[in-house]
Each structure stands twice: as structure tokens, then as C-alpha cells.
Scaffold this motif. Structure first.
Motif, PDB file in Angstrom:
ATOM      1  N   MET B   1      50.265  53.266  13.934  1.00 26.98           N
ATOM      2  CA  MET B   1      51.085  52.888  15.088  1.00 26.98           C
ATOM      3  C   MET B   1      52.520  53.374  14.893  1.00 26.98           C
ATOM      4  SD  MET B   1      51.857  49.028  16.366  1.00 26.98           S
ATOM      5  CE  MET B   1      53.328  48.804  17.329  1.00 26.98           C
ATOM      6  N   THR B   2      53.096  53.904  15.939  1.00 29.15           N
ATOM      7  CA  THR B   2      54.467  54.401  15.815  1.00 29.15           C
ATOM      8  C   THR B   2      55.460  53.241  15.720  1.00 29.15           C
ATOM      9  OG1 THR B   2      54.387  54.613  18.192  1.00 29.15           O
ATOM     10  CG2 THR B   2      54.261  56.644  16.922  1.00 29.15           C
ATOM     11  N   THR B   3      56.597  53.524  15.083  1.00 29.77           N
ATOM     12  CA  THR B   3      57.644  52.522  14.955  1.00 29.77           C
ATOM     13  C   THR B   3      58.368  52.397  16.290  1.00 29.77           C
ATOM     14  OG1 THR B   3      57.966  53.582  12.846  1.00 29.77           O
ATOM     15  CG2 THR B   3      59.499  51.803  13.406  1.00 29.77           C
ATOM     16  N   PRO B   4      58.612  51.173  16.756  1.00 30.60           N
ATOM     17  CA  PRO B   4      59.387  51.042  17.991  1.00 30.60           C
ATOM     18  C   PRO B   4      60.804  51.584  17.791  1.00 30.60           C
ATOM     19  CG  PRO B   4      58.316  48.972  17.393  1.00 30.60           C
ATOM     20  CD  PRO B   4      58.174  49.895  16.228  1.00 30.60           C
ATOM     21  N   PHE B  26      60.808  41.592  21.860  1.00 31.99           N
ATOM     22  CA  PHE B  26      60.933  42.708  22.796  1.00 31.99           C
ATOM     23  C   PHE B  26      60.863  44.005  22.011  1.00 31.99           C
ATOM     24  CE2 PHE B  26      63.294  45.637  25.556  1.00 31.99           C
ATOM     25  CZ  PHE B  26      62.616  45.409  26.735  1.00 31.99           C
ATOM     26  N   SER B  27      60.151  44.973  22.553  1.00 35.94           N
ATOM     27  CA  SER B  27      60.104  46.250  21.840  1.00 35.94           C
ATOM     28  C   SER B  27      60.106  47.413  22.819  1.00 35.94           C
ATOM     29  CB  SER B  27      58.854  46.320  20.961  1.00 35.94           C
ATOM     30  OG  SER B  27      57.713  46.299  21.782  1.00 35.94           O
ATOM     31  N   VAL B  28      60.669  48.504  22.376  1.00 40.75           N
ATOM     32  CA  VAL B  28      60.718  49.730  23.164  1.00 40.75           C
ATOM     33  C   VAL B  28      60.125  50.835  22.310  1.00 40.75           C
ATOM     34  CG1 VAL B  28      62.158  51.288  24.486  1.00 40.75           C
ATOM     35  CG2 VAL B  28      62.882  48.930  24.156  1.00 40.75           C
ATOM     36  N   MET B  29      59.096  51.506  22.833  1.00 40.56           N
ATOM     37  CA  MET B  29      58.494  52.612  22.101  1.00 40.56           C
ATOM     38  C   MET B  29      59.151  53.923  22.553  1.00 40.56           C
ATOM     39  SD  MET B  29      56.468  50.747  20.427  1.00 40.56           S
ATOM     40  CE  MET B  29      55.381  51.866  19.545  1.00 40.56           C
ATOM     41  N   PRO B  30      58.943  54.991  21.785  1.00 38.88           N
ATOM     42  CA  PRO B  30      59.498  56.282  22.218  1.00 38.88           C
ATOM     43  C   PRO B  30      58.896  56.722  23.547  1.00 38.88           C
ATOM     44  CG  PRO B  30      58.824  56.375  19.914  1.00 38.88           C
ATOM     45  CD  PRO B  30      58.313  55.083  20.446  1.00 38.88           C
ATOM     46  N   ASN B  31      59.707  57.377  24.357  1.00 43.98           N
ATOM     47  CA  ASN B  31      59.258  57.986  25.606  1.00 43.98           C
ATOM     48  C   ASN B  31      58.566  57.028  26.555  1.00 43.98           C
ATOM     49  OD1 ASN B  31      60.075  60.725  25.119  1.00 43.98           O
ATOM     50  ND2 ASN B  31      58.515  60.730  23.518  1.00 43.98           N
ATOM     51  N   GLU B  32      59.158  55.888  26.775  1.00 44.25           N
ATOM     52  CA  GLU B  32      58.558  55.016  27.774  1.00 44.25           C
ATOM     53  C   GLU B  32      59.643  54.295  28.565  1.00 44.25           C
ATOM     54  OE1 GLU B  32      56.220  51.792  26.331  1.00 44.25           O
ATOM     55  OE2 GLU B  32      57.829  50.930  25.149  1.00 44.25           O
ATOM     56  N   ILE B  33      59.232  53.816  29.726  1.00 46.05           N
ATOM     57  CA  ILE B  33      60.088  52.922  30.507  1.00 46.05           C
ATOM     58  C   ILE B  33      59.486  51.529  30.378  1.00 46.05           C
ATOM     59  CG2 ILE B  33      60.968  52.324  32.785  1.00 46.05           C
ATOM     60  CD1 ILE B  33      60.848  55.231  33.564  1.00 46.05           C
ATOM     61  N   VAL B  34      60.253  50.639  29.800  1.00 42.09           N
ATOM     62  CA  VAL B  34      59.797  49.262  29.674  1.00 42.09           C
ATOM     63  C   VAL B  34      60.565  48.420  30.666  1.00 42.09           C
ATOM     64  CG1 VAL B  34      59.292  47.403  28.058  1.00 42.09           C
ATOM     65  CG2 VAL B  34      59.819  49.688  27.205  1.00 42.09           C
ATOM     66  N   THR B  59      69.372  33.287  15.555  1.00 41.47           N
ATOM     67  CA  THR B  59      68.434  33.759  14.532  1.00 41.47           C
ATOM     68  C   THR B  59      67.588  34.849  15.163  1.00 41.47           C
ATOM     69  OG1 THR B  59      66.732  32.186  15.173  1.00 41.47           O
ATOM     70  CG2 THR B  59      68.284  31.466  13.464  1.00 41.47           C
ATOM     71  N   GLY B  60      66.883  35.575  14.292  1.00 38.48           N
ATOM     72  CA  GLY B  60      66.045  36.654  14.785  1.00 38.48           C
ATOM     73  C   GLY B  60      66.601  37.995  14.348  1.00 38.48           C
ATOM     74  N   SER B  61      65.769  39.018  14.411  1.00 36.82           N
ATOM     75  CA  SER B  61      66.217  40.309  13.888  1.00 36.82           C
ATOM     76  C   SER B  61      66.117  41.394  14.939  1.00 36.82           C
ATOM     77  CB  SER B  61      65.377  40.693  12.666  1.00 36.82           C
ATOM     78  OG  SER B  61      64.095  41.072  13.094  1.00 36.82           O
ATOM     79  N   ILE B  62      66.995  42.368  14.823  1.00 36.32           N
ATOM     80  CA  ILE B  62      66.965  43.543  15.690  1.00 36.32           C
ATOM     81  C   ILE B  62      66.790  44.757  14.802  1.00 36.32           C
ATOM     82  CG2 ILE B  62      68.318  44.990  17.230  1.00 36.32           C
ATOM     83  CD1 ILE B  62      69.635  42.456  18.261  1.00 36.32           C
ATOM     84  N   ARG B  63      65.782  45.551  15.104  1.00 33.78           N
ATOM     85  CA  ARG B  63      65.566  46.766  14.322  1.00 33.78           C
ATOM     86  C   ARG B  63      65.646  47.978  15.231  1.00 33.78           C
ATOM     87  NH1 ARG B  63      62.106  43.485  11.230  1.00 33.78           N
ATOM     88  NH2 ARG B  63      60.347  43.859  12.634  1.00 33.78           N
ATOM     89  N   VAL B  64      66.344  48.990  14.772  1.00 30.93           N
ATOM     90  CA  VAL B  64      66.409  50.250  15.499  1.00 30.93           C
ATOM     91  C   VAL B  64      65.683  51.287  14.658  1.00 30.93           C
ATOM     92  CG1 VAL B  64      67.885  52.056  16.431  1.00 30.93           C
ATOM     93  CG2 VAL B  64      68.576  49.662  16.601  1.00 30.93           C
ATOM     94  N   ALA B  65      64.602  51.840  15.212  1.00 28.35           N
ATOM     95  CA  ALA B  65      63.758  52.791  14.502  1.00 28.35           C
ATOM     96  C   ALA B  65      63.380  52.248  13.123  1.00 28.35           C
ATOM     97  CB  ALA B  65      64.455  54.146  14.381  1.00 28.35           C
ATOM     98  N   GLY B  66      63.052  50.968  13.073  1.00 30.18           N
ATOM     99  CA  GLY B  66      62.566  50.355  11.851  1.00 30.18           C
ATOM    100  C   GLY B  66      63.652  49.810  10.943  1.00 30.18           C
ATOM    101  N   GLU B  67      64.912  50.069  11.292  1.00 29.52           N
ATOM    102  CA  GLU B  67      66.001  49.667  10.410  1.00 29.52           C
ATOM    103  C   GLU B  67      66.702  48.428  10.985  1.00 29.52           C
ATOM    104  OE1 GLU B  67      69.779  51.986   8.651  1.00 29.52           O
ATOM    105  OE2 GLU B  67      68.108  53.253   9.325  1.00 29.52           O
TER     106      GLU B  67
END
Lengths: 345, 253
Positions: B1-4, B26-34, B59-67
Motif C-alpha cells: 500500500m502506498t504511503t499517504p 483523515f488521509s490523502v493519497m497521491p493523485n486524488e481528490i478527497v 493529541t494525535g499525529s500528522i504525517r506528511v509522506a510518512g514523516e
């Protein structure tokens, strides 16, 4: 899929041009019309070299002040303190030059201070003006007090400060070289005061309209939150604009000292309104974000030419005050009509 | 599975006694409109503010391209490749389109003139024109102030600007709320074109047929929790309404 791109471009361009001339350029047309009327009616007096020289000398000090005011108003602010800061700077500068010339005791006539001392006096005037401007800018940008209130306050403080420093008595001993070579001097037939003003106008115009700094001043005045979110250092821009206005008042202070051979403590109460109306007359929006240095130059000359023309024509000069008030209201009205028309776009 | 590209996990945010977000994902995958939808008070705006760096989660985490990222300001989010077009658009209304596209990132001339801060307006106009061309935005003139443009065109300029500087995701907060039918369609087409340029789009909207029309995926918020994550091609307006009004967090898992 989008707008009607097939629309005839030529027709739109002429329409654009006509629209811009009618709205933006009309005040320039007014200046031309005024000049033409007075030139036709009284060509010898109005068009004489002497009269033109007097006109430009009268305009010189206001031009320098109004250019600073242009920056401030484009940034959506206002600077009421310019006249008082001019007075403060002129007192500081002249007192310092008097002290350095070693003639502290006399307060009449001229001193024989050299160019070194005059240069120190110029620097002192500019720095004193800039200091007031920095204070204005800090209180407006950082403490977030409305510009109208801040500069109203410093207007009183700077004038009061000047009166404290001078005991309310004008300093009347100026370096002779300053008065003769700068105040009354000319290079290639052009008065030095006019050259100084022209230099200020040209440099300020280039910086405002051609540089990144200038564009950011427009952006701050147009929508401060948008500018902030785009990463523009909004506070620094605001502070710099008021510092510039203060520094310009410092330069104008030197010019006034040189021209009149004395400080003019009571002579600048109306400078703020004179410059604001010149700036607004020149098409700069009181709401910020739009305007030009060129417009301000036109706006400075209109009341001066009006007054001059009335005097030459033998119309009581009081009518100039009436006419100027009407022209100012007209100018703001046109500005608002313009905005409404544009918004409808 | 690709990384969001962008992923928010178990986000909580409380204002006084109000629990705006109670474990939203909430997640956003590459090349999509969510699309992100939800009833009023579901926590959409709060989540958008957190994703765009304008607010911070309790609380909670935000990751950009897995980071994992901690946004202190919208500027941080922009640096991470995420730009948001809020409803106020944040344009300078008195300035022309090109100047707006380069607001805060003005181009200066090469060499000494550039070091003095002299603008390269021609380069700015050309690159702005390229960007508008790429995204199919047609403006009547590149010299007039933004405020003379229509609402849809202003929206388009704001989106074009976001797409110019965001490498990963642009977030559109109710982009069509104030627009008419034709302009709405243009803005949605623009969103699709932005996606086709390789930048994912998050669309916050109330308009459900519109959401199903343009989005690839729809995530539904209800009472501060993510209650559904649907494939737009197989979902119906009724599905969305049901999730918005009575969905529970368990279903989404």
C-alpha cells in the motif's frame, strides 16, 4: 470552457485606456487645464522663468513630505505627524549646528559653519525624523494602535518637544553656506531645493514601483492578512514606511532651514493635511493598496498652481482654499466611484 | 500500500467544554481528490485548520509522506508542501494576478539589479501566464486588479497560486460556497486539473452531488469523528446523508 476569449481585444484595450484616463489620469488633465488657462490668460507673468522657479521652490518641501506620505497611505496608514516631525528635526539640526559652530550665544544672523558641520546637521535632522517615524511604526505595527491615533499623539509630542528644546523661540542662526548655497543656490539654473526634491521623488518612485520592497508595501496596504500569510514581513514593512516618512520630514526640515534661514516652529501645523490631500488628489487610495508617486507630484502642484494663478489674476487668494477643498472632495468621490465601478467588473 | 501524502490520525481538539474533534482520522493519497464532508459543527473547519497549520491538535499525529510533522503555522505546512485556500482567499485585491501569484515570493532581476530588489515583472507575468495556461484559467487581462475579476476567477487565481507553491496537497475550504453554477463548474474542473498535475486536492464542501461528481474518495465527519471513508464512484447521495446524520466511528474502521 471559460470566459469569452473571442472578445475583440482591441476594443477592450481602448475601453481600458479610456477608463484609466478618465479615472486615474483626470487629475493630471486638471493640472494641464489649470496650467493652460493661466498661461493663456497671463502668459508673461505666469510663464516667466521667475514664476516657474518660485512655483517649484514652493512645491519642493511639500513634495518631499508628500512622497513619504504616499508610502504611508499606500500601506493603508496615515501620518499626521509629518509637520511636527519637520519642526522637531529642524530645531534639533539647527541647535546642533549652532553648538558645533561655537556660536551658541547668539541667536541671530548666520554662522560661518563649514560643510562638515552642515553635514552633521543634515544627518541629525534625518535621524531625528527617522526616530519619530520608527516610534510611529512600532506603535502601529507592533502595539497595533490605529495610525490616526498614534500619529496624532506624536504630532503633539514632536511639536511640544521642539518647543521644549527651543523654549518656543525659533532658532534664527543658520550656517551661511546652508542658506546661500542650498536655500538660495542653484545649479545650472535649477534651484538646489528643487533638485533635492526631484531626487527624492525619483528615487522614491523607483523604489515604490520597481522593487520587491515597493510591491510588498502595496500588498500590505491592499490586504494585510493576505500579505502576512504569504510570508511578507508585514511589521517590518509597516515600521519602515513610517520611518521613511519621518526621514523625509527630516530632509524637508533641512530644506526649510536652508530656505528660510530660521526654524519655522509655527509654520507647519497644516503640513499633514496639505500632504494628505496632495496624495489623495494624486489618486492614491485612502484605503491603501493603490497609488503612485507621480500622482502625488501632480497632487502637490495643483494647490500651488491654483494659488499662484489666483494671485496673478487678482482673485483673492482665499478662494484658493475654497477651491482646494472642493477639488479634494471631488477627488475622493471619483476614487470611490472608480472602486465601485471596478468591483462591479 | 502506498504511503499517504498527508495523514492525520486520532486527532483530538477541545475548545473549553466543546469537543470539536474526538479522534478524527483523515488521509490523502497521491493523485486524488478527497472530499471532506460533514454537517455544521461536525468539526470540518477545525480539522482543516489543523491540517493547514493554522491550529494545533491537543493529541494525535500528522504525517506528511510518512514523516511526523508538527505545524506551528500555515507557513510550516506550506514548507511541507501543503497549501490551503481559505474562503477569504488571502489575495491582495488591488494587485494584478501575476503579482498575487508571486505574493511574498516576488521574482527579482538577475545580477546586481536583483540584489537591489528590482522586480522582474516580465518573468512574473510569463510564469503566471504559464501556470494559468496549464490549469486552464482564462483571465480577461493580466494587468487589472484582482478585485475587478469575478468571484470564480478570483477563486481560480487563489487555487492556481496554491498549486504553484504546494508540492503535495492543496486544501480548498468551501471553494464554491459563494459561486454560481457556471463558475462552480469551472472551479471544480480546475481542481481536477490540479490533481492531474500531480497535486492531491482536499475539497471541503456541503454540496453532495458536487462532491460525488468531482471527488475520488469521500471522508465523512460526524460529531468530531471520522465515520466513513467511501469510494466516490460507488457511493450515492443517500449514503453520504446517512453517514453524516447517523454514522458511527466503528463503521469507518
Amino acid at each position: 470552457m471559460t470566459t469569452t476569449t473571442a472578445e475583440a481585444p482591441t476594443r477592450r484595450d481602448t475601453g481600458d485606456l479610456l477608463f484609466r484616463t478618465l479615472t486615474g489620469g483626470w487629475i493630471f488633465l486638471l493640472l494641464i487645464v489649470l496650467l493652460s488657462i493661466f498661461l493663456v490668460l497671463r502668459p508673461e507673468q505666469f510663464g516667466s522663468a521667475y514664476n516657474v522657479q518660485q512655483l517649484t521652490i514652493n512645491a519642493a518641501i511639500f513634495l518631499v513630505l508628500a512622497v513619504g506620505q504616499t508610502y504611508v497611505i499606500i500601506s493603508a496608514g496615515i501620518d499626521l505627524s509629518v509637520g511636527s516631525v519637520l519642526v522637531f528635526s529642524s530645531v534639533v539640526s539647527s541647535k546642533l549646528m549652532l553648538y558645533l559652530a561655537g556660536d551658541g550665544g547668539t541667536s541671530f544672523g548666520t554662522t560661518d559653519a563649514g560643510w562638515g558641520i552642515i553635514l552633521v546637521g543634515v544627518a541629525a535632522a534625518v535621524l531625528a525624523g527617522m526616530a519619530w517615524g520608527l516610534l510611529n511604526g512600532f506603535l502601529i505595527a507592533v502595539a497595533r494602535i490605529p495610525a490616526l491615533i498614534v500619529t496624532l499623539g506624536t504630532m503633539g509630542m514632536a511639536l511640544g518637544g521642539a518647543q521644549i528644546l527651543s523654549d518656543g523661540v525659533d532658532v534664527r542662526a543658520m550656517p551661511e553656506r546652508l542658506v546661500n548655497d542650498i536655500g538660495a543656490g542653484s545649479i545650472a539654473g535649477i534651484p538646489v531645493l528643487v533638485l533635492i526634491a526631484a531626487l527624492c521623488v525619483v528615487v522614491a518612485g523607483i523604489v515604490l514601483h520597481k522593487t520587491r520592497y515597493g510591491l510588498q508595501v502595496f500588498a500590505v496596504g491592499s490586504h494585510i492578512e493576505a500579505a502576512r500569510r504569504s510570508g511578507i514581513a508585514v511589521n517590518r514593512r509597516l515600521i519602515s514606511v513610517y520611518a521613511l516618512s519621518g526621514a523625509m520630514a527630516g530632509i524637508a526640515a533641512v530644506m526649510a532651514n536652508a530656505r528660510f534661514g530660521t526654524t519655522t516652529i509655527n509654520g507647519h501645523v497644516m503640513d499633514n493635511l496639505t500632504t494628505i490631500s496632495a496624495v489623495v488628489l494624486g489618486g492614491t487610495s485612502l484605503f491603501g493598496g493603490a497609488g503612485s508617486v507621480f500622482g502625488t507630484v501632480v497632487g502637490v502642484f495643483i494647490p500651488i498652481i491654483l494659488l499662484n494663478g489666483f494671485v496673478i489674476m487678482g482673485i483673492p487668494p482665499f478662494w484658493q482654499t475654497v477651491a482646494m477643498g472642493a477639488v479634494l472632495i471631488l477627488a475622493v468621490w471619483v476614487d470611490q466611484l472608480k472602486r465601485r465601478l471596478r468591483k462591479r467588473g | 500500500m502506498t504511503t499517504p501524502l498527508l495523514e492525520a490520525t486520532d486527532i483530538h481538539r477541545t475548545f473549553g467544554h466543546v469537543q470539536a474533534l474526538r479522534g478524527a482520522n483523515f488521509s490523502v493519497m497521491p493523485n486524488e481528490i478527497v472530499a471532506l464532508i460533514g454537517d455544521n459543527g461536525a468539526g470540518k473547519s477545525t480539522l482543516v485548520k489543523i491540517l493547514s497549520g493554522a491550529d494545533r491538535p491537543d493529541t494525535g499525529s500528522i504525517r506528511v509522506a510518512g514523516e511526523t510533522m508538527h505545524f506551528g503555522s500555515p507557513y510550516d505546512a506550506q514548507q511541507a508542501g501543503i497549501a490551503t485556500v481559505f474562503q477569504d482567499l488571502a489575495l491582495a485585491p488591488d494587485l494584478p494576478p501575476a503579482e498575487n501569484l508571486f505574493l511574498g515570493r516576488e521574482l527579482v532581476r538577475p545580477g546586481f539589479a536583483g540584489r537591489l530588489g528590482f522586480l522582474d515583472r516580465r518573468a512574473m507575468r510569463e510564469r503566471a501566464a504559464e501556470q494559468f495556461q496549464r490549469l486552464g484559467v482564462h483571465l480577461k487581462s493580466d494587468r487589472v486588479a484582482i478585485e475587478t475579476l469575478s468571484g470564480g476567477q478570483r477563486q481560480s487565481v487563489a487555487i492556481a497560486r496554491a498549486a504553484m507553491w504546494a508540492q503535495r496537497v492543496i486544501i480548498l475550504d468551501e471553494p464554491t460556497a459563494a459561486l454560481g453554477v457556471v463558475q462552480t463548474q469551472r472551479v471544480l474542473d480546475l481542481a481536477k486539473r490540479v490533481r492531474d498535475q500531480g497535486i492531491s486536492v482536499v475539497l471541503i464542501s456541503h454540496n453532495m452531488p458536487q462532491v460525488l461528481d468531482v471527488a475520488d474518495r469521500v471522508q465523512v465527519l460526524r460529531l468530531g469523528q471520522t465515520v466513513a471513508n467511501l469510494d466516490a464512484s460507488s457511493a450515492s447521495v443517500d449514503d453520504l446523508v446517512r453517514e453524516m446524520t447517523s454514522g458511527t466511528a466503528e463503521e469507518a474502521a
